[in-house]
Design an enzyme around this catalytic site. Sequence first.
Site, PDB file in Angstrom:
ATOM      1  N   TYR A 141       0.818  -1.244  -0.007  1.00 57.54           N
ATOM      2  CA  TYR A 141      -0.150   0.118   0.095  1.00 57.54           C
ATOM      3  C   TYR A 141       1.050   1.314   0.101  1.00 57.54           C
ATOM      4  O   TYR A 141       1.728   1.460   0.737  1.00 57.54           O
ATOM      5  CB  TYR A 141      -0.881  -0.003   1.110  1.00 57.54           C
ATOM      6  N   ASP A 236       9.432   2.879  -1.112  1.00 58.21           N
ATOM      7  CA  ASP A 236       8.293   3.375  -0.416  1.00 58.21           C
ATOM      8  C   ASP A 236       8.728   3.395   1.050  1.00 58.21           C
ATOM      9  O   ASP A 236       8.501   2.037   1.497  1.00 58.21           O
ATOM     10  CB  ASP A 236       6.964   3.207  -1.001  1.00 58.21           C
ATOM     11  N   LYS A 264       5.331   9.429   8.233  1.00 58.86           N
ATOM     12  CA  LYS A 264       5.228   8.975   9.646  1.00 58.86           C
ATOM     13  C   LYS A 264       6.449   9.242  10.492  1.00 58.86           C
ATOM     14  O   LYS A 264       6.432  10.747  11.234  1.00 58.86           O
ATOM     15  CB  LYS A 264       5.316   7.303   9.516  1.00 58.86           C
TER      16      LYS A 264
HETATM   17  P1  KE4 Z   1      -0.799   8.531   4.552  1.00 54.68           P
HETATM   18  O1  KE4 Z   1      -1.212   9.054   3.197  1.00 54.68           O
HETATM   19  O2  KE4 Z   1      -1.534   7.755   5.063  1.00 54.68           O
HETATM   20  O3  KE4 Z   1       0.254   9.351   5.042  1.00 54.68           O
HETATM   21  O4  KE4 Z   1       0.526   7.382   3.761  1.00 54.68           O
HETATM   22  C1  KE4 Z   1       0.226   6.582   2.835  1.00 54.68           C
HETATM   23  C2  KE4 Z   1       1.294   5.580   2.963  1.00 54.68           C
HETATM   24  C3  KE4 Z   1       2.424   5.167   2.079  1.00 54.68           C
HETATM   25  N1  KE4 Z   1       3.250   4.280   2.134  1.00 54.68           N
HETATM   26  C4  KE4 Z   1       3.359   3.249   3.045  1.00 54.68           C
HETATM   27  C5  KE4 Z   1       4.175   2.216   2.991  1.00 54.68           C
HETATM   28  C6  KE4 Z   1       2.284   3.380   4.011  1.00 54.68           C
HETATM   29  O5  KE4 Z   1       2.217   2.503   5.089  1.00 54.68           O
HETATM   30  C7  KE4 Z   1       1.282   4.490   4.124  1.00 54.68           C
HETATM   31  C8  KE4 Z   1       0.069   4.666   5.133  1.00 54.68           C
HETATM   32  N2  KE4 Z   1       0.097   3.665   5.977  1.00 54.68           N
HETATM   33  C9  KE4 Z   1      -1.216   3.219   6.688  1.00 54.68           C
HETATM   34  C10 KE4 Z   1      -0.943   2.195   7.657  1.00 54.68           C
HETATM   35  N3  KE4 Z   1      -0.982   0.979   7.001  1.00 54.68           N
HETATM   36  C11 KE4 Z   1      -1.841   4.226   7.303  1.00 54.68           C
HETATM   37  C12 KE4 Z   1      -2.981   4.359   8.093  1.00 54.68           C
HETATM   38  C13 KE4 Z   1      -4.460   4.828   7.434  1.00 54.68           C
HETATM   39  O6  KE4 Z   1      -4.411   4.417   6.354  1.00 54.68           O
HETATM   40  O7  KE4 Z   1      -4.944   5.136   8.304  1.00 54.68           O
END
Ligand code: KE4
Length: 425
Positions: A141, A236, A264
């Site tokens: 993801y 990523d 993060k």
């Molecule tokens: P954000 O747009 O949520 O800040 O980041 C997206 C993203 C991009 N790349 C990786 C490897 C990620 O894990 C994420 C977001 N991770 C999720 C948790 N699995 C965020 C939690 C959520 O969607 O509320």
Amino acid sequence: MKNETLYERAQRVIPGGVNSPVRAFRAVGGTPRFFQRAAGAHLWDAEGRRYIDYVGSWGPMLLGHTHPAVVAAVEAAAARALSYGAPTAEETLLAERLCELVPSIERVRLVSSGTEATMTAIRLARGFTGRNVIVKFEGCYHGHADALLVKAGSGALTFGHPSSAGVPAETAAHTLVLAYNDVDAVRGAFERQGAQIAGLIVEPVAGNMNLVLPAAGFLEALREQCTRCGAVLIFDEVMTGFRVALGGAQARYGIRPDLTTLGKVIGGGLPLAAVGGRREIMEKLAPLGPVYQAGTLSGNPLAVAAGLATLQLVAQPRLLERIEATTRSLAEGLTVEARKASVAFCAQSIGSMFGVYFRATPPQSYADVMQCDRERFTRFFHAMLDAGIYLAPSAYETGFVSAAHGEAEIEATVAAAGAAFSQLR
Ligand code: KE4
């Protein structure tokens, strides 16, 4: 006020009552906990119940919640300004720090979310190569940009289909989805379509299908194929950055990507992410080059202050090693308790990330993860929640340990797991 009451009220004005789907507990059922306060390794919900936290805001809280130095940095920044929409010296300091900690990053652009970072990386790969095809992996993801909300096509080498409503088929058609850790599939795709591939984006350690480690030779094959075909290799590291190692998974596995996305941890809990990498690619970005990207709150002074304070503490000698040891002892303790209860279960960790699986061996692929016993995970999740242990509310998420988790927290968690496993027999 009761969590149920808060949840009912939230659902009257917010879709699903949450501002991000995974928070709704749809995968595990029950009522999401509405939190009011956090400190160190602990959260307190609206009913005043305390939990040991293994979500850590999905990764950012590597130092533990409300670390005094991070809070003080944000308070000091807030006293000066909340936002300028203009450059600040502190953004340069953070950019320099990221280039120093992650040597593959020669130039970096700060943004406000991981989605923005990966969306920009994809657009850069396309703008730099003049090609359209993007390769990603099933189970990885990268946020919710259209090009990345794509699931595998029918055949191994047919283009993707939208995994979300609202994503045009034409958009998904430019994305090729392969099986994680399948080197032959990668080689096949590059053999057939290498000249059309703009970039390949991968979680170098997968954390969004639960924790899946790269197989020996997998990341090397990605580097080799992208180099051979002139495609942009994008790591990523939004999740793995500073969690798998100080320099990210790329430092741990010795692979130099062309672009890296971070998020993060680098915001310390505030909205901050980044895309960086090779100078000749990054300088395609506006205002220097033809690839447009922008953001009102990019480099926000409070988020930058939190990030600078966080990275200064994270870089302290032996801190990450200590957290890695704590995380390992958690995984080992859970495994021992499951064995005592004769429950088919295993756990593994890398850096400050851990995975728990209701299957005999750690998964090597998305298909392996899909064989995990979700029903047992759900019962385990709720037994742990009732015991005051807050795990990710999904069998397909990674757990996170912080610098604030100590022996007491690990012992309490392992003891609660022992009781939970005995209920599963
Ligand atoms: P954000 O747009 O949520 O800040 O980041 C997206 C993203 C991009 N790349 C990786 C490897 C990620 O894990 C994420 C977001 N991770 C999720 C948790 N699995 C965020 C939690 C959520 O969607 O509320």
